[in-house]
Design an enzyme around this catalytic site. Structure first.
Site, PDB file in Angstrom:
ATOM      1  N   ASP A 201     -62.249  25.810 -38.664  1.00 30.89           N
ATOM      2  CA  ASP A 201     -61.353  26.814 -38.082  1.00 30.89           C
ATOM      3  C   ASP A 201     -59.992  26.833 -38.767  1.00 30.89           C
ATOM      4  O   ASP A 201     -59.420  27.898 -39.009  1.00 30.89           O
ATOM      5  CB  ASP A 201     -61.204  26.604 -36.572  1.00 30.89           C
ATOM      6  N   ASP A 231     -69.084  20.577 -35.140  1.00 27.82           N
ATOM      7  CA  ASP A 231     -68.957  20.653 -33.681  1.00 27.82           C
ATOM      8  C   ASP A 231     -69.530  21.933 -33.093  1.00 27.82           C
ATOM      9  O   ASP A 231     -69.648  22.050 -31.877  1.00 27.82           O
ATOM     10  CB  ASP A 231     -67.477  20.567 -33.272  1.00 27.82           C
TER      11      ASP A 231
END
Length: 469
Positions: A201, A231
């Site tokens: 991200d 994740d």
């Protein structure tokens, strides 16, 4: 013949459809020429009707509707994205393309596979010969010489964990990066007319800035991001590459913890899994294993002492079964772990808060609790942290295939002139999503849906909601 029933005749109207705008190089370079897609003459392909994707081919974000509320559903535009895949015409002349591939952030199963498939896809599908690997993440753009990649060099990379290109956190200096992309050129455009950014991200937020700066300078450079996060916390897309491999490896750690716990008197197997802000690995590994007695994730709070707390539940399990297995995501319980002021302010190179080790803290708290409340009874706590084992392994078969589809989708989009986008599956179909949307979106565990209820039904763990007397 029987008349159709009312249920059979119910029709759901999806109009109007809100199509998310996908950035294109012609938005600011209107005179770019087009070329026939070389796949048209590729001996391995036989393009027919429907082979090439058109601008009207879209992927719907939402595919589940309540027919009883169809009127209400149709009142709101259905969200849609451009479908991924090859276009009949492209904006790049393959012989003049120079492409750059960079891996950023932490390791994840499949990174080398994505790089390999980008190289082979550019080389075999489109005839691109100038392909460069940027070493050491974003800082490699301006501090190191790129390495030239070819199919022979990357042929075995999918069998290797980590990233052969090397990676690092931090080092993001926008002007230095774009200057390096622009000025290492052999003509007025750039040595790197295509930039493929593989990262999480934070790296996607960097890709947004690079995209905007390239647009501001009106450069003939297309940028795409391929989201990498073990994740599985990237939003909009169905899942991130490497996630299924991570769940598979996590189960091995849980199995080991279960064996250790069963083999001890009052044994507790404690496993810490990756998941800073989301608990997807812990959730899926728990559901897949069925050996877990309690799963703790960042999306849910928990407490240790008192009625309905973790200690009470574990004591009950130890009395009933003689052992217990506890799985905790690394981001769980961070708000209840004591820390000093310096620890509260500490940040890593990417600017993220530094988490304390919830596994070590839980192990200590479990031992203190048992020695206090059961001083004459044995307790064994075996703590397993498989973090680096999980993220460093090669991708499994499913993730390898997924990485190939992501890489090819990215190549097709960039060759068609799209920029500032991310390829990924939405409801099983590959789409192009503006990178700005992906950089902002989060994929958190919904603790109110059936999946989390399924976890609790498998583990029989409490909801950790404090009762008020």
């Amino acid at each position: 013949m029987a008349e159709p029933t009312t249920e059979e005749m119910m029709i759901l109207s999806l109009s109007p459809v809100k199509l998310h705008k996908l950035p294109h190089l012609t938005d600011y370079l209107s005179q770019l020429p087009t070329h026939t897609n070389p796949l048209q003459h590729n001996p391995f392909y036989h393009p027919s009707d429907g082979f090439y994707i058109t601008p009207s081919d879209v992927i719907l974000r939402q595919i589940v509707y309540d027919l009883a509320a169809s009127d209400a559903a149709s009142a709101h535009p259905a969200s849609a994205y451009h479908r991924a895949g090859p276009r009949r015409h492209i904006l790049f002349e393959p012989s003049s393309i120079r492409a750059a591939i960079v891996t950023c952030g932490g390791l994840c199963p499949g990174m080398n596979t994505v790089v390999r498939e980008l190289v082979l896809g550019l080389w075999d599908l489109y005839g691109v010969r100038q392909i460069f690997g940027i070493k050491a993440g974003y800082r490699g753009f301006y501090s190191m010489d790129p390495i030239q990649l070819n199919p022979k060099l990357v042929n075995h990379w999918h069998k290797i964990g980590g990233t052969v290109l090397e990676t690092s956190r931090g080092g993001f200096h926008l002007q230095k990066i774009v200057d390096a992309i622009q000025h290492r050129g052999y003509n007025q455009y750039s040595i790197m007319a295509q930039v493929y950014i593989i990262g999480g991200d934070g790296s996607m937020r960097g890709a947004v800035e690079i995209f905007h700066e390239i647009c501001r300078r009106k450069l003939n450079i297309a940028v795409t991001g391929i989201p990498k996060t073990v994740d599985n916390d990237v939003g909009i897309i169905d899942r991130s590459f490497g996630f299924q491999t991570a769940v598979e490896m996590a189960q091995q750690a849980i199995s080991a913890a279960h064996v250790e716990a069963e083999s001890a008197v009052n044994g507790i197997g404690l496993v810490k899994l990756m998941g800073r802000s989301t608990g997807h690995i812990a959730l899926y590994a728990t559901l897949s294993s069925r050996d877990v007695d309690c799963c703790l994730i960042p999306e849910t709070e928990f407490y240790l002492e008192g009625k309905g707390g973790l200690f009470e539940f574990l004591e009950q399990r130890l009395r009933e079964n003689g052992h217990a297995v506890l799985v905790v995501a690394e981001g769980a319980g961070q708000d209840i772990i004591p820390r000093n002021e310096a620890q509260k302010q500490e940040r890593d190179e990417s600017g993220n808060p530094v988490f304390l080790d919830v596994g070590q803290w839980l192990k200590s708290e479990l031992k203190n609790w048992w020695s206090r409340d059961h001083p004459n009874e044995l307790l064994t706590v075996k703590y397993i942290d498989p973090t680096y084992m999980i993220r460093a392994v090669p991708a499994n078969a499913t993730d390898n295939l997924y990485c190939t589809l992501l890489a090819h989708s990215a190549i097709h989009g960039v060759m068609a002139g799209y920029t500032g986008f991310v390829p990924g599956p939405i409801n099983g179909n590959y789409a192009y999503i503006p990178v700005e949307e992906v950089a902002k979106a989060k994929n958190e565990v919904n603790t109110r849906d059936h999946q989390w209820a399924w976890v609790r039904s498998v583990t029989n763990q409490p909801d950790f909601m404090r009762t008020i007397d």
